[in-house]
Design an enzyme around this catalytic site. Structure first.
Site, mmCIF file in Angstrom:
data_model
loop_
_atom_site.group_PDB
_atom_site.id
_atom_site.type_symbol
_atom_site.label_atom_id
_atom_site.label_comp_id
_atom_site.label_asym_id
_atom_site.label_seq_id
_atom_site.Cartn_x
_atom_site.Cartn_y
_atom_site.Cartn_z
ATOM 1 N N HIS A 18 0.820 -1.222 0.000
ATOM 2 C CA HIS A 18 0.000 0.000 0.000
ATOM 3 C C HIS A 18 0.850 1.267 0.000
ATOM 4 C CE1 HIS A 18 -4.085 -1.711 0.779
ATOM 5 N NE2 HIS A 18 -3.332 -2.765 1.071
ATOM 6 N N ASP A 63 3.522 9.464 -0.880
ATOM 7 C CA ASP A 63 2.349 8.673 -0.491
ATOM 8 C C ASP A 63 2.132 7.577 -1.525
ATOM 9 O OD1 ASP A 63 0.113 8.037 1.059
ATOM 10 O OD2 ASP A 63 -0.588 10.115 1.149
HETATM 11 C C1 GDG Z 1 -2.112 3.834 3.245
HETATM 12 C C2 GDG Z 1 -1.091 4.507 2.304
HETATM 13 C C3 GDG Z 1 -2.816 4.439 0.478
HETATM 14 C C4 GDG Z 1 -8.194 10.240 7.662
HETATM 15 N N1 GDG Z 1 -8.469 11.035 8.722
HETATM 16 C C5 GDG Z 1 -9.665 10.643 9.183
HETATM 17 C C6 GDG Z 1 -10.114 9.578 8.399
HETATM 18 N N2 GDG Z 1 -9.183 9.352 7.474
HETATM 19 C C7 GDG Z 1 -9.337 8.340 6.410
HETATM 20 C C8 GDG Z 1 -9.485 9.002 5.074
HETATM 21 C C9 GDG Z 1 -8.993 7.900 4.130
HETATM 22 C C10 GDG Z 1 -7.986 7.150 4.998
HETATM 23 O O1 GDG Z 1 -8.232 7.498 6.352
HETATM 24 C C11 GDG Z 1 -6.560 7.594 4.691
HETATM 25 O O2 GDG Z 1 -6.169 7.016 3.525
HETATM 26 P P1 GDG Z 1 -4.855 7.513 2.778
HETATM 27 O O3 GDG Z 1 -4.833 6.813 1.475
HETATM 28 O O4 GDG Z 1 -4.917 8.991 2.610
HETATM 29 O O5 GDG Z 1 -3.621 7.222 3.714
HETATM 30 P P2 GDG Z 1 -2.986 6.076 4.709
HETATM 31 O O6 GDG Z 1 -3.776 5.932 5.942
HETATM 32 O O7 GDG Z 1 -1.576 6.508 4.917
HETATM 33 O O8 GDG Z 1 -3.052 4.710 3.882
HETATM 34 C C12 GDG Z 1 -1.822 5.334 1.237
HETATM 35 C C13 GDG Z 1 -3.716 3.685 1.447
HETATM 36 O O9 GDG Z 1 -2.942 2.956 2.409
HETATM 37 C C14 GDG Z 1 -4.604 2.677 0.714
HETATM 38 O O10 GDG Z 1 -3.854 1.798 -0.059
HETATM 39 O O11 GDG Z 1 -3.612 5.273 -0.345
HETATM 40 O O12 GDG Z 1 -0.893 5.872 0.323
HETATM 41 O O13 GDG Z 1 -0.188 5.330 3.031
HETATM 42 O O14 GDG Z 1 -10.030 7.026 3.775
HETATM 43 O O15 GDG Z 1 -10.804 9.386 4.852
HETATM 44 N N3 GDG Z 1 -11.276 8.941 8.599
HETATM 45 C C15 GDG Z 1 -12.043 9.379 9.618
HETATM 46 N N4 GDG Z 1 -11.667 10.416 10.433
HETATM 47 C C16 GDG Z 1 -10.499 11.070 10.248
HETATM 48 O O16 GDG Z 1 -10.187 12.009 10.988
HETATM 49 N N5 GDG Z 1 -13.204 8.777 9.867
#
Ligand code: GDG
Length: 478
Positions: free
Chosen positions: A157, A365
């Site tokens: 990921h 990322d």
């Molecule tokens: C890893 C990889 C890759 C965030 N703050 C809150 C919240 N979130 C949710 C977002 C989104 C998820 O968390 C974050 O997803 P990301 O993709 O931005 O980042 P990572 O957590 O680092 O995930 C990344 C991912 O895996 C999938 O393969 O895209 O590159 O690092 O859904 O909405 N959700 C809630 N409250 C928050 O304050 N409920």
């Protein structure tokens, strides 16, 4: 038919509303096949024995959740130490933050062996095993060593760094060799895939075969980019829900005289949040017409607080936000609203929709799902603008965003200004193209393509079953 077995560091009950999009999407494939989800329970046993951990089995509808406890020593070495103190920073190109002296690798190997030992007896002969992320790179080879013959796929990921950075990990050869125990290895982007293939060819003398094959260590591996997406329809439904609408109206009314910019991230140094605050400061300095108007809401949900580098970033962020608010704020205007808490998922679409600009500027990322969620939440008739770091996997797909280099404070501030001033016609054209791409590469396509590479016939069955389940749900809901 075959059963899907998902293995990841943590396991989520796909029926719980707090589960994110990925849990919901994987849950769909798991539910269709009556699958098994295996991982750490989240429990830390203070005086437990390293390499040992009790197995818990729990039924969540048709899905079995199988979790293992970890003792303190294993948690500190496998999870906090090697996974998040070595692999996470190095894979995000941050050699300066990696703790190479910790000798954590023994714990990392031990927990992967524990997972393999606990998982193997639960497997059926025709199971399809899908392992997720950097915590579990050696799992496939530990499973093979214990006699596992089932098909195994692995998806990374997070980014795959270029060969010279990857080679800084003392055990890089072992990590690559372990991945060759899989049948399919997937990455978020073509860039990541290129880095992996480059390293396998240079360090393991792998031979490319056809479009996706790599031969090394006496095995053939299928390596491919499978960009992850969101469940656009699920997010749409969320956006039409009461909490999202309420959040939208309250936020819109409260900031009626302002223009909102939003950032939503786990509080992690890879997300570039301090750089974002500096950029926002630059925007207020260089374009003073934004004073008393532009307001940045930055949600930074708490994450991995036991790891030292995460405490440092928290202090830095509080200082930077305090300085902007102190220097530019007015009695009735606070330029930065910094919220170090998790916002309920059901409220997120409303927040995104109320913001004229989505500021998604990680330093590095794997993909970044927030960028896709921000686009999906916009009103097509009056959409906001996505400002996106060129160093995200998402940037390979979302070319109609304003792509920025987050290290370039001035250039990124210019892009924010361009976003704030963008005419409606241009906003609509960009949003339309972005939404189309996000729909085309949604999370259903991601797992169908991955499972298709692992076993075409199985992927077809899953597709058929999930379609039937969705139709049944639609009829029941009608
Ligand atoms: C890893 C990889 C890759 C965030 N703050 C809150 C919240 N979130 C949710 C977002 C989104 C998820 O968390 C974050 O997803 P990301 O993709 O931005 O980042 P990572 O957590 O680092 O995930 C990344 C991912 O895996 C999938 O393969 O895209 O590159 O690092 O859904 O909405 N959700 C809630 N409250 C928050 O304050 N409920």
């Amino acid at each position: 038919m075959s059963r899907l077995v998902v293995v990841s560091n943590r396991v989520a009950d796909p029926r719980k509303p707090a589960a994110g999009g990925l849990a919901v999407a994987l849950g769909e494939a798991l539910q269709a096949t009556g699958g098994l989800w295996f991982g750490w329970s989240g429990a830390i046993v203070e005086d437990g024995t390293p390499g040992e951990g009790e197995l818990h089995l729990q039924q969540a509808g048709p899905v079995t959740l199988a979790t293992v406890d970890l003792c303190r020593e294993d948690h500190d070495t496998y999870y906090a130490g090697y996974s998040n103190g070595v692999l996470w920073p190095v894979f995000h190109y941050r050699l300066d933050l990696a703790d190479f002296d910790g000798h954590y690798v023994d714990g990392y190997r031990r927990v992967n062996q524990l997972f393999a030992r606990r998982l193997l007896p639960l497997l059926r002969p025709d199971d399809i095993v899908w392992v997720h992320d950097y915590h579990l790179i050696p799992l496939a080879s530990e499973l093979r060593a214990a006699g596992c013959c089932q098909r195994i796929g692995f998806f990374l990921h997070i980014p795959m760094p270029p060969p010279p950075i990857f080679a800084a990990i003392p055990h890089h050869e072992w990590l690559i060799r372990s991945l060759f125990a899989c049948d399919v290895v997937g990455f978020q982007s073509r860039t990541d895939l290129g880095h992996f293939a480059g390293h396998a060819i240079a360090a393991a003398a792998a031979t490319p075969v056809g479009d996706h094959g790599l031969d090394a260590y006496g095995r053939r591996l299928h390596a491919q980019a499978f960009p992850i997406g969101i469940d656009v329809d699920e997010f749409d439904r969320l956006g039409r829900g009461r909490e999202a609408r309420e959040t939208y109206v309250t936020t819109r009314d409260e900031y009626a005289r302002r223009r909102l910019l939003i950032g939503v991230d786990r509080l992690d140094y890879s997300k570039g949040i301090p750089q974002r605050i500096r950029t926002f400061r630059e925007l207020l300095t260089r374009y003073p017409e934004n004073r008393n108007s532009a307001t940045l809401i930055q949600i930074a949900s708490p994450s991995r607080e036991s790891v030292e580098a995460y405490a440092d970033i928290r202090i830095e962020l509080e200082r930077l936000c305090g300085a902007v608010n102190g220097d530019f704020g007015e009695l009735d205007w606070m330029p930065v609203r910094y919220i170090h808490r998790t916002v309920a998922r059901r409220r997120l679409p409303g927040l995104y929709r109320a913001a004229r600009v989505g500021v998604i500027t990680p330093l590095r990322d794997g993909m970044n799902l927030v960028a896709k969620e921000y686009v999906a939440a916009q009103q097509a008739s009056d959409p906001g603008v996505l400002v996106l770091s060129q160093f995200t996997g998402a940037a390979e797909q979302l070319e109609e965003a304003l792509l920025v280099n987050p290290y370039d404070t001035r250039g990124t501030a210019d892009a924010l200004q361009q976003a704030l001033a963008m005419p409606l016609a241009e906003r609509r054209a960009r949003h339309d193209a972005l939404l189309r791409r996000i729909r085309e590469h949604d999370v259903h396509r991601w797992y169908a393509d991955f499972l298709g590479a692992l076993d075409g016939a199985f992927a077809d069955q899953v597709r058929q079953l999930t379609l039937e389940r969705r139709q049944r749900r639609a009829v029941a809901g009608a």
